[in-house]
Design a protein around this motif. Sequence first.
Motif, mmCIF file in Angstrom:
data_model
loop_
_atom_site.group_PDB
_atom_site.id
_atom_site.type_symbol
_atom_site.label_atom_id
_atom_site.label_comp_id
_atom_site.label_asym_id
_atom_site.label_seq_id
_atom_site.Cartn_x
_atom_site.Cartn_y
_atom_site.Cartn_z
ATOM 1 N N LYS A 3 49.840 33.292 44.504
ATOM 2 C CA LYS A 3 48.462 32.889 44.781
ATOM 3 C C LYS A 3 48.173 33.100 46.263
ATOM 4 C CE LYS A 3 48.479 29.270 41.290
ATOM 5 N NZ LYS A 3 48.374 27.831 41.073
ATOM 6 N N THR A 4 46.908 33.348 46.569
ATOM 7 C CA THR A 4 46.493 33.426 47.961
ATOM 8 C C THR A 4 46.519 32.019 48.525
ATOM 9 O OG1 THR A 4 45.096 35.314 47.468
ATOM 10 C CG2 THR A 4 44.649 34.135 49.507
ATOM 11 N N GLU A 20 35.217 34.212 49.597
ATOM 12 C CA GLU A 20 35.779 34.739 48.344
ATOM 13 C C GLU A 20 36.243 36.181 48.516
ATOM 14 O OE1 GLU A 20 32.716 33.220 48.570
ATOM 15 O OE2 GLU A 20 33.436 31.280 47.819
ATOM 16 N N ASP A 21 35.420 36.993 49.186
ATOM 17 C CA ASP A 21 35.821 38.387 49.422
ATOM 18 C C ASP A 21 37.011 38.462 50.366
ATOM 19 O OD1 ASP A 21 33.951 39.449 47.694
ATOM 20 O OD2 ASP A 21 32.537 40.024 49.277
ATOM 21 N N SER A 24 40.074 37.734 48.379
ATOM 22 C CA SER A 24 40.461 38.868 47.527
ATOM 23 C C SER A 24 41.125 39.968 48.344
ATOM 24 C CB SER A 24 39.237 39.446 46.815
ATOM 25 O OG SER A 24 38.737 38.524 45.883
ATOM 26 N N ILE A 25 40.555 40.241 49.501
ATOM 27 C CA ILE A 25 41.137 41.270 50.372
ATOM 28 C C ILE A 25 42.533 40.849 50.811
ATOM 29 C CG2 ILE A 25 40.921 42.406 52.625
ATOM 30 C CD1 ILE A 25 37.813 42.168 52.187
ATOM 31 N N LYS A 27 44.611 38.853 49.324
ATOM 32 C CA LYS A 27 45.542 38.933 48.197
ATOM 33 C C LYS A 27 46.121 40.346 48.091
ATOM 34 C CE LYS A 27 45.715 38.313 43.191
ATOM 35 N NZ LYS A 27 44.905 38.072 41.986
ATOM 36 N N ASP A 28 45.261 41.351 48.221
ATOM 37 C CA ASP A 28 45.712 42.738 48.142
ATOM 38 C C ASP A 28 46.471 43.164 49.396
ATOM 39 O OD1 ASP A 28 44.683 42.999 45.595
ATOM 40 O OD2 ASP A 28 42.847 44.011 46.241
ATOM 41 N N ILE A 133 37.438 46.666 46.858
ATOM 42 C CA ILE A 133 37.003 45.346 47.334
ATOM 43 C C ILE A 133 36.611 45.408 48.808
ATOM 44 C CG2 ILE A 133 39.383 44.570 47.769
ATOM 45 C CD1 ILE A 133 36.370 42.338 46.855
#
Length: 166
Positions: A3-4, A20-21, A24-25, A27-28, A133
């Motif tokens: 998990k982030t 949120e973005d 997501s970034i 996490k990748d 993303i």
Amino acid sequence: MAKTKPEINLVEIDIGISKEDRASIVKDLSRLLADSYTLYLMTHNFHWNVTGPQFNSLHTMFMTQYTEQWNALDVIAERIRALGFPAPGTYKEFSSLTAIKEVEGVPKAQDMVKLLVNAHETVARTARGIFSIVEKANDQPTADMLTQRLDVHEKTAWMLRSLLEE
């Protein structure tokens, strides 16, 4: 997949990218950092352990490569921090995030080269997969970093592949 981690900033981040973005970034990018660290470690291991007729050229080439990769780790981790999240930094985290399989034992020199080609291509695929993303979030600094990393990994894979031709 891990998990982030939550943001740790005491001051609200307002850089024009939503929380949120950014999550997501990150996490990748954490997967990219894990792949990059795993590749760094593999390359350094091969530098230490390569033998055979190509010893000198491979030993020197691997040193150049792992040095470049070591410096890239900081760039990736600092981008994660700039986005407001902690960067993964343990073997446990990296092993759970990476798509690169750990090499057991000491492969022959040509097998080292093949393994490194595959690992560089894996890192390139991971980096390329982040663009959607990043573009959606209008995150140009991350896009620039990804482009630079892609250039390095694709060029290095090409150079290593050339060693495998008859």
